[in-house]
Write a protein that holds these residues in place. Structure first.
Motif, PDB file in Angstrom:
ATOM      1  N   ALA A 213      -6.582  -0.025   7.468  1.00 33.83           N
ATOM      2  CA  ALA A 213      -7.706  -0.351   6.329  1.00 33.83           C
ATOM      3  C   ALA A 213      -9.014  -0.337   6.780  1.00 33.83           C
ATOM      4  CB  ALA A 213      -7.077  -2.483   6.615  1.00 33.83           C
ATOM      5  N   VAL A 214      -9.092  -0.818   7.695  1.00 31.15           N
ATOM      6  CA  VAL A 214     -10.495  -1.268   8.401  1.00 31.15           C
ATOM      7  C   VAL A 214     -10.963   0.534   8.207  1.00 31.15           C
ATOM      8  CG1 VAL A 214     -12.163  -1.174  10.474  1.00 31.15           C
ATOM      9  CG2 VAL A 214     -10.329  -3.423   9.598  1.00 31.15           C
ATOM     10  N   PRO A 215     -10.719   1.345   9.555  1.00 32.30           N
ATOM     11  CA  PRO A 215     -11.139   2.966   8.831  1.00 32.30           C
ATOM     12  C   PRO A 215     -10.824   3.085   7.814  1.00 32.30           C
ATOM     13  CG  PRO A 215      -9.538   1.982  10.360  1.00 32.30           C
ATOM     14  CD  PRO A 215      -9.715   1.083   9.813  1.00 32.30           C
ATOM     15  N   VAL A 216      -9.907   2.930   6.550  1.00 31.35           N
ATOM     16  CA  VAL A 216      -9.752   3.865   4.997  1.00 31.35           C
ATOM     17  C   VAL A 216     -11.266   2.870   4.194  1.00 31.35           C
ATOM     18  CG1 VAL A 216      -8.502   4.668   3.244  1.00 31.35           C
ATOM     19  CG2 VAL A 216      -7.325   4.035   5.769  1.00 31.35           C
ATOM     20  N   LEU A 217     -11.248   1.664   4.819  1.00 34.26           N
ATOM     21  CA  LEU A 217     -11.330   0.865   2.757  1.00 34.26           C
ATOM     22  C   LEU A 217     -13.044   0.464   3.427  1.00 34.26           C
ATOM     23  CD1 LEU A 217      -9.131  -2.109   2.039  1.00 34.26           C
ATOM     24  CD2 LEU A 217      -9.118   0.713   1.362  1.00 34.26           C
TER      25      LEU A 217
END
Length: 323
Positions: free
Chosen positions: A282-286
């Protein structure tokens, strides 16, 4: 047709060998390498925001060598022109026709070094390549190599003479992360083997480039339960309604999270996605897709902390419901 457990086991084995191979060059950075491999097998692109000397070029070169692919490095500078990336058409007096001379973007893995140092016009030359895996020059469409991946870097400290990446371009990077400095043990190992420049160290290929294309197609068959899709949709909706956020995650970002989660599940030897796959990415993508409002930025709020908080506030489905 969905991926079978046997195919998931094969996928995890091959991907694991690629990660292990690349780690010979980038010591102690298994997590970052797994993210890079996830981006490649998701047919996406990677943005690295890090200080110089952390191994960004070595990562791109090692990944290309591991998959028997070609790699090119483009040093972005203020005087770089779009044609320096895509290539140009040159008039041949003998044939009295224009010949297309391919630019460095025609490679399996392209390292766009310090991408924010080039003008927005030059940065935009990558937009079509990253989205369509093709470039159009003088009205003629030219397909790029397969697989194709851009690993772009930007320096978070020396901001003089740089251009902020526009949201449209950030949205085309599937993942954003940083390599960071190695820990003490990895640093000692690096120093013990530093007699030769890293560029001169040969790295054996693990699989041919065609296998990466096959694996990317296979990853698309990993099962995504409707409850997982609902979970991703609720996370994305939460980014759009968060008080600190002026611009939330796009539909492209939501699709990217599902696509990357499929690959991560297969990397872990599973033929179905779990909530933990979504949480891990979630963090790396969003995070890099969010635009904070001015007051939140002034207060020191980061997009990473916003996504982390939304993960806490958004209840995931139970593992029993998705397995």
């Amino acid at each position: 047709m969905s991926m079978t457990p046997e195919q998931a086991t094969w996928f995890a084995d091959v991907a694991g060998r690629i990660v292990t191979n690349v780690e010979q060059v980038l010591l102690g950075k298994t997590f970052v390498i797994r993210l890079a491999v996830t981006a490649m097998l998701s047919e996406g692109h990677l943005l690295l925001e890090d200080v110089p000397g952390t191994g960004k070029t070595s990562l791109a070169r090692a990944m290309a060598q591991s998959v028997q692919g070609s790699t090119n490095r483009i040093q972005f500078t203020p005087d770089l022109l779009p044609g320096d990336i895509t290539g140009i058409s040159v008039y041949d007096q003998r044939s009295q026709e224009f010949d297309f001379h391919r630019g460095p973007v025609f490679a399996n893995i392209v390292l766009a070094d310090e991408i924010n140092r080039a003008s927005p016009k030059t940065q935009s030359a990558l937009l079509e390549a990253m989205e369509e895996s093709a470039v159009t020059v003088d009205g003629v469409n030219h397909r790029l190599a397969a697989p194709f991946m851009v690993i772009a870097t930007q320096n978070p400290v020396e901001q003089a003479g740089t251009y902020r990446l526009p949201e449209a371009q950030l949205d085309r990077f599937l993942l954003k992360t940083s390599i960071g400095y190695p820990d003490h043990a990895a640093t000692v190992r690096i120093l013990e083997t530093s007699s030769a420049p890293s560029a001169s160290v040969p790295l054996a290929a693990v699989v041919p480039a065609a296998t990466i294309t096959e694996m990317a197609a296979l990853a698309r068959t990993v099962h995504v339960d409707p409850t997982i899709a609902d979970y991703v949709a609720r996370l994305v909706d939460a980014t759009r309604s968060a008080n600190e956020v002026r611009l939330g995650v796009s539909v492209r970002g939501a699709m990217g999270l599902v696509r990357a989660s499929r690959v991560l599940a297969a990397l872990n030897g599973r033929h179905y996605v779990t909530p933990d796959d979504v949480k891990a990415l979630a963090v790396p993508v969003l995070a890099h897709r969010l635009v904070l409002d001015a007051e939140a930025e002034f207060d020191g709020v980061s997009t990473t902390s916003v996504v982390a908080q939304l993960l806490v506030e958004t209840p995931p489905p139970s593992d029993r419901a998705v397995s």
